[in-house]
Write an enzyme that holds these catalytic residues in place. Structure first.
Site, short mmCIF file in Angstrom:
data_model
loop_
_atom_site.label_atom_id
_atom_site.label_comp_id
_atom_site.label_asym_id
_atom_site.label_seq_id
_atom_site.Cartn_x
_atom_site.Cartn_y
_atom_site.Cartn_z
N GLU A 46 -32.51 30.01 -64.52
CA GLU A 46 -33.78 29.40 -64.94
C GLU A 46 -34.80 29.52 -63.79
OE1 GLU A 46 -33.41 25.32 -66.14
OE2 GLU A 46 -35.46 25.21 -66.90
N GLU A 76 -30.94 16.25 -65.92
CA GLU A 76 -31.37 16.47 -67.32
C GLU A 76 -30.43 17.47 -68.00
OE1 GLU A 76 -33.60 19.71 -69.26
OE2 GLU A 76 -35.04 18.90 -67.82
N HIS A 77 -30.14 18.58 -67.31
CA HIS A 77 -29.23 19.59 -67.88
C HIS A 77 -27.86 18.99 -68.17
CE1 HIS A 77 -30.66 23.91 -67.53
NE2 HIS A 77 -31.74 23.21 -67.28
N HIS A 128 -34.07 17.38 -62.51
CA HIS A 128 -33.93 18.46 -63.49
C HIS A 128 -32.46 18.81 -63.74
CE1 HIS A 128 -33.71 22.89 -64.33
NE2 HIS A 128 -34.50 22.52 -65.31
#
Lengths: 422, 425
Positions: free
Chosen positions: B143, B70-71, B67
């Site tokens: 997040e 991905e950012h 994740h």
């Protein structure tokens, strides 16, 4: 114009949208009435009750089985606050005939079920069935209580309530706990009949349908029974807006890991044309990944994951949303206010403007690629007594200049800052 | 180029495996001005232990790297951010990470080719620095905090903790505030170099365009591949038994919510479609909104609203989730178990079976409405080793007996667990 608008009876409009892009037909029926503190809870109860049964399909189980037999047609319903109106929405989506394993007439059958749900409800002794009323009252209680579950939506609702205290738009769209037990089955049925007599009715049909849609709708026995009407609803306009003289700051505490800032902005401009400029303003401020809020609050300062703004056309407001650590409140507010000031001073580039316009133009172009989005667009036109085609809409955006945005920015004020904190 | 047509839904897909190992799928769609692209890799949160593709060493990475990566993919060496670039092109760009894959996507009505170029460019060119990695920790931290307040995320996470003892599917996809603290640029490059090789990836596009021309453009924008080794992933051995059958937590919610899970054994890719269709039919028969049990629980006021029925599967895990809002979740769990054993005894009526089959068939036709959904479905299915059209084709091979056997094989009480979130007092 892709939309064909026909008044089938006074106050009852059929909107046909012919499109070959989908595997499905979508039928939507919207019933619009003015929203008041007195009717908000009753309207929601009526909306909930209708899905329980019809004279032909007496139980929810019967309705669901009939839908399943139409290759999984789906029924959906809900209630929305649009400007100062309460809008009951009913939808059926079914597979278009050409994608069925065998020949059938799915559209006609779906419309029969949908029209029965709305206009031919199951009654006992001339009123809604007691068991259904009890069940839906319980359900509404839980819906209203569940307002706190999604912290973002909760915060937005709360900010709107504070901004519009004492006005229809400040009401919670599902109504109020203390009202629920006031209404019995008889009163709810009377209220239902009143709504059906007076409401504005819009029927939307989107799809690639071979049959004569207008004929099928006009021949439907429920539609035949409806009276002509001078519909009572409140057209969406920019006038009669109350202005707040000083900024209001609300802080509310709850056991949360993340704080939520919702900032409600007023656009003090009553010209209809300012709505298009407001869209552009919003895109520059917080509408995209290029926007000031996303760049400053998230990318530069790492204060938030969500940092954005959205424009609510019916009431001409912009809402800013940031999810932050509670201790960063003052710092974040300062950055947000700086962005609003910068907009007034014209501290954004021609490129920012072009990107924003481009972004909006592409979203307009995409409206027709989703059936419910296109229906919502035409319904918005209908409620504001306009008939702007998508092409005209685009050209309004294209014409906007940097100075238009600056002039509008100068008429934007912060109405309320709401903070959900730990 | 391979062309597969489907007469039922009247669509086709063009598939080509490029010389660098990347699979490209093109689904032509006329009559719509929306175009969509998605570019994904089979690298998700469960892939936290593997053999480094180039250095051939065993690597164990902190939770949340897929994740985090991905950012970080959007940032470019020239100082630009691809999310901004795509945004400026007027397309809506996004990315997401799941337990078993990561995907980068955009949808738009214009500038499709430029946007596609940008998409391929940024996913093929990572640029991580100590500084930009540090900066992201604040954003991802927020997040994670956002999901900490979200009861729906929490209930799924708790359910997976009930169902799984060892498998990393039970970990939060984003990791924790503590685990992401350990991430640095070296870890990101190790993971990128291993999992972002073209043969581990797929690109799917859908819309109205000249297929050959767009394929040529894709070929030109693809880098040669340095490594085409098969990726060696290391997973703990997962026992068939579940971890625990019940987990309750209190949160700031109005009504109790629940998620019931049934742990299933992953099957080979050739069996996945049939199994998932059977499970879908069974879930609807048991707790779909026309089922006797749903009707009973709704009338009692125990269930509020509809129940979500899902089946998730990959190479390493497979489970059913049944979730919703209820007054008394334990009672629902109990009633469901009884209904399952009743159905096992009495079998399924032909009428119910036929009706639900129609419903499920329709739901697979509807999937072809929206280019954005179409590309996502084809990508996910491809990464799971199956072909999307086969769902419509395998329908005709399913019998009522298959469904009844599926009930006995999968819906087993010992494999069931419930996760509950109750309001704070």
């Amino acid at each position: 114009m892709r939309e064909k608008r026909t008044e089938i009876k006074k106050g009852i409009i059929l909107h046909e949208i012919e499109t070959k892009a989908f595997k499905t037909d979508l039928i939507a029926v919207f019933l619009t009435i003015p929203l008041t503190r007195d009717n908000v809870t009753k309207n929601t109860l009526v909306n909930l009750l209708l899905h329980r049964g019809t004279e032909n399909l007496k139980t929810q189980e019967d309705i669901n089985k009939a839908l399943e037999n139409l290759y999984g047609a789906t029924f959906d319903y809900g209630i929305e606050k649009t400007g100062d109106n309460h809008v009951m929405k009913f939808y059926i989506e079914n597979i278009n005939d050409q994608f069925l394993p065998q020949k059938d007439s799915n559209f006609q059958k779906s419309f029969e079920i949908l029209s029965d749900i709305i206009w031919n409800p199951y009654l006992e002794d001339g009123q809604f069935k007691q068991e259904y009323v009890n069940g839906e009252k319980q359900k509404l209680e839980r819906i209203i209580l569940s307002k706190i579950d999604n912290k973002t939506n909760y915060s937005i609702s709360r900010c709107i309530e504070e901004m519009y205290q004492g006005e229809p738009y400040g009401l919670y769209k599902y109504g109020y706990l203390e009202d629920i037990q006031h209404y019995d089955s008889k009163e709810l049925y009377q209220h239902y009949q009143e709504i059906m007599k007076q409401c504005k009715i819009d029927i939307f049909v989107s799809g690639n349908i071979e049959e004569n849609i207008e004929r099928i709708i006009k021949d439907n026995k429920n539609i035949k029974k409806l009276n002509e009407r001078e519909p009572r609803y409140i057209p969406i306009s920019n006038v009669n807006k109350k202005q707040r003289t000083e900024l209001q700051e609300i802080k509310e505490s709850m056991d949360v890991a993340q704080g939520k800032i919702i900032m409600g902005l007023d656009i003090n401009d009553s010209e209809m044309s300012s709505k298009y400029i407001a869209l552009v303003y919003n895109a520059i401020l917080g509408g995209t990944a290029n926007s000031k809020l996303f760049q400053e609050v998230r990318e530069k300062e790492s204060l938030a994951y969500s940092a954005s703004s959205s424009y609510l056309k019916p009431k001409n407001n912009i809402f800013i949303l940031c999810g932050i650590d509670c201790e960063d409140y003052d710092k974040t507010i300062q950055i947000i206010k700086k962005q609003i000031e910068d907009m007034k001073e014209g501290r954004f580039t021609q490129e920012d403007l072009d990107n924003a316009k481009h972004y909006i133009l592409t979203t307009i172009k995409a409206i027709s690629s989703e059936q419910d989005t296109e229906i919502s667009y035409y319904f918005g036109q209908e409620l504001s007594d306009q008939s702007l085609s998508l092409e005209e809409y685009r050209s309004k955006i294209e014409r906007i200049k940097k100075d238009d945005v600056i002039q509008l920015a100068k008429r934007i004020t912060i109405n309320t800052i709401y903070f959900l904190q730990n | 180029m391979q062309i597969i047509e489907n007469s039922k839904v009247k669509e086709k897909v063009l598939i080509e495996k490029l010389s660098n190992g990347l699979t490209v799928m093109i689904i032509p769609k006329k009559n719509t001005n929306k175009k969509s692209a998605i570019y994904g890799t089979k690298f998700g949160s469960i892939d936290n232990h593997f053999i480094h593709a180039i250095e051939n060493k065993e690597v164990q990475i902190p939770d949340g790297v897929a994740h985090f990566l991905e950012h970080k993919m959007f940032e470019q060496e020239d100082g630009t951010n691809s999310l901004d670039t795509l945004s400026a092109l007027g397309v809506e760009a996004n990315a997401y990470t799941t337990n078993d894959h990561t995907a980068y996507l955009f949808n738009g009505t214009e500038n499709f080719e430029d946007a596609l170029q940008e998409l391929m460019n940024y996913v093929q060119n990572p640029y991580f620095t100590d500084e930009n990695v540090e900066k992201e920790k604040g954003i991802i931290g927020q997040e994670i905090r956002m999901y900490d307040d979200d009861p729906v995320s929490k209930i799924y996470l708790n359910l997976l903790n009930c169902l799984y003892q060892e498998n990393p599917v039970k970990l939060d996809i984003a990791g924790t505030v503590e685990s992401i603290e350990k991430i640095n640029k070296g870890i990101l490059y190790d993971s990128y170099n291993t999992f972002y090789s073209p043969s581990n990836m797929v690109l799917v596009i859908c819309g109205d365009f000249d297929e050959q021309e767009i394929l040529n453009k894709i070929k030109r924008a693809q880098k040669d591949n340095q490594n085409n080794e098969k990726i060696k992933r290391i997973y703990p051995t997962e026992k068939n038994k579940i971890n625990q059958s019940r987990l309750e937590e209190k949160m700031n919610v109005s009504n109790p919510i629940f998620a019931i899970g049934i742990k299933d054994t992953p099957v080979s890719s050739t069996e996945r479609i049939k199994r998932s269709l059977i499970i879908e039919i069974l879930s609807i028969l048991l707790l779909g909104n026309s089922s006797p049990l749903y009707q009973e629980l709704y009338k009692q006021g125990n269930l509020v609203g509809e129940v979500n029925l899902e089946y998730d599967f990959s190479d390493e895990y497979a489970y059913i989730t049944i979730s919703g809002q209820a007054k008394d979740p334990d009672n629902i769990f109990d009633r469901l178990k009884k209904e399952i054993s009743k159905m096992k005894q009495n079998g399924i009526s032909q009428e119910d079976y036929e009706r639900i089959k129609k419903k499920v068939y329709g739901s697979y036709i509807i999937e072809y409405n929206d280019p954005a959904e179409i590309v996502k479905t084809f990508l996910v299915d491809y990464l799971h080793g199956i072909h999307t059209f086969d769902f419509l084709e395998e329908f005709s091979t399913i019998s009522k007996e298959d469904v009844e056997n599926g009930l006995k094989e999968v819906f087993i009480e010992e494999n069931m667990a419930i996760s509950i979130i109750k309001p704070k007092d």
